[in-house]
Scaffold this motif. Structure first.
Motif, short mmCIF file in Angstrom:
data_model
loop_
_atom_site.label_atom_id
_atom_site.label_comp_id
_atom_site.label_asym_id
_atom_site.label_seq_id
_atom_site.Cartn_x
_atom_site.Cartn_y
_atom_site.Cartn_z
N ASN A 1 11.83 16.50 -10.33
CA ASN A 1 12.75 16.08 -11.39
C ASN A 1 14.17 16.58 -11.11
N ILE A 2 14.28 17.81 -10.64
CA ILE A 2 15.59 18.38 -10.35
C ILE A 2 16.27 17.64 -9.21
N LEU A 3 15.52 17.30 -8.17
CA LEU A 3 16.10 16.51 -7.08
C LEU A 3 16.64 15.18 -7.59
N GLY A 4 15.92 14.58 -8.55
CA GLY A 4 16.41 13.34 -9.18
C GLY A 4 17.70 13.57 -9.93
N THR A 5 17.78 14.68 -10.67
CA THR A 5 18.99 15.02 -11.42
C THR A 5 20.16 15.25 -10.47
N ILE A 6 19.92 15.97 -9.38
CA ILE A 6 20.97 16.23 -8.39
C ILE A 6 21.50 14.91 -7.84
N GLY A 7 20.60 14.00 -7.52
CA GLY A 7 21.02 12.71 -6.97
C GLY A 7 21.72 11.82 -7.99
N THR A 8 21.16 11.74 -9.18
CA THR A 8 21.74 10.88 -10.22
C THR A 8 23.15 11.32 -10.61
N LEU A 9 23.34 12.63 -10.76
CA LEU A 9 24.64 13.15 -11.18
C LEU A 9 25.58 13.43 -10.00
N LYS A 10 25.11 13.15 -8.79
CA LYS A 10 25.91 13.36 -7.57
C LYS A 10 26.47 14.79 -7.51
N ILE A 11 25.57 15.74 -7.72
CA ILE A 11 25.95 17.16 -7.72
C ILE A 11 26.17 17.64 -6.29
N ASP A 12 27.30 18.33 -6.09
CA ASP A 12 27.63 18.89 -4.77
C ASP A 12 27.27 20.36 -4.64
N ALA A 13 27.28 21.10 -5.75
CA ALA A 13 26.93 22.52 -5.74
C ALA A 13 26.46 22.90 -7.14
N ILE A 14 25.70 24.00 -7.22
CA ILE A 14 25.07 24.43 -8.48
C ILE A 14 25.39 25.90 -8.70
N LEU A 15 25.66 26.24 -9.96
CA LEU A 15 26.00 27.62 -10.28
C LEU A 15 25.38 28.00 -11.62
N SER A 16 24.79 29.19 -11.68
CA SER A 16 24.24 29.68 -12.94
C SER A 16 24.03 31.18 -12.86
N CYS A 17 23.83 31.78 -14.02
CA CYS A 17 23.46 33.20 -14.07
C CYS A 17 22.21 33.39 -14.91
N GLU A 18 21.56 32.29 -15.30
CA GLU A 18 20.38 32.38 -16.14
C GLU A 18 19.13 32.13 -15.28
#
Length: 192
Positions: free
Chosen positions: A84-101
């Motif tokens: 599901n996350i790979l789908g989200t990355i592709g759909t939203l055209k995400i280049d990098a991810i950042l979080s602290c949670e």
């Protein structure tokens, strides 16, 4: 064309590091970076801060994994969620991810690795007994403890690949909101 940076928030955690990320989103250079803010609880205390600061966000309905989950059960949950996350990355055209949670980071780290997208992990709390998080920590692009105490609490194999990167204090942020932007851009500088 700006890089799409995903910021992951549960919406419930109002921590100093999340406050830095909020200020960074507000002040990012939009010609270089476009924030994509994902939130699981649109009614949480931190979500309300995002709304007050006029930061648009998208609802994220994926499953989060508790850091105290055992390796076997956590691995099964992570593999299920990674597709599901790979789908989200592709759909939203995400280049990098950042979080602290951490509840986000456990399922997102292997998915980001498979999707060849850098994931930046800001570890803001003292490291506890997190077997599943230890398992996936190696899949982060960069692992940043935000204080000496947090760095000292990490297992030695994690300390070897972590870089201490202190977040600006709330006082520094109130005096200079641009310090959050500078902090965030310093994370990305040599990495994306």
């Amino acid at each position: 064309m700006p890089l799409n940076i995903a910021f992951l928030f549960t919406g419930d955690v109002d921590s100093p590091t999340n406050e830095v990320l909020l200020q960074a989103v507000k002040h990012l250079n939009r010609t270089q970076y476009e924030p994509i803010v994902l939130v699981t609880n649109p009614n949480g205390v931190f979500s309300k801060k995002l709304i007050q600061n006029k930061i648009p966000f998208k609802g994220y309905t994926g499953k989060l994994i508790e850091p105290s989950t055992g390796r076997f059960r956590g691995a099964i949950q992570t593999f299920k969620e990674s597709c599901n996350i790979l789908g989200t990355i592709g759909t939203l055209k995400i280049d990098a991810i950042l979080s602290c949670e951490m509840r986000f980071l456990i399922p997102w780290a292997p998915a980001a690795f498979l999707g060849k997208k850098p994931l930046f992990w800001l570890q803001e709390s003292i490291w506890g007994n997190y077997p599943i998080a230890e398992m996936w920590s190696g899949y982060t692009n960069l692992f940043f403890p935000v204080s000496e105490q947090v760095m000292a609490s990490l297992p030695s194999f994690m300390q070897n690949r972590a870089r201490l990167k202190k977040v600006p204090s709330l006082e520094e942020l109130s005096q200079n909101p641009e310090s959050a932007k500078k902090y965030l851009e310093s994370l990305f500088k040599d990495c994306i």
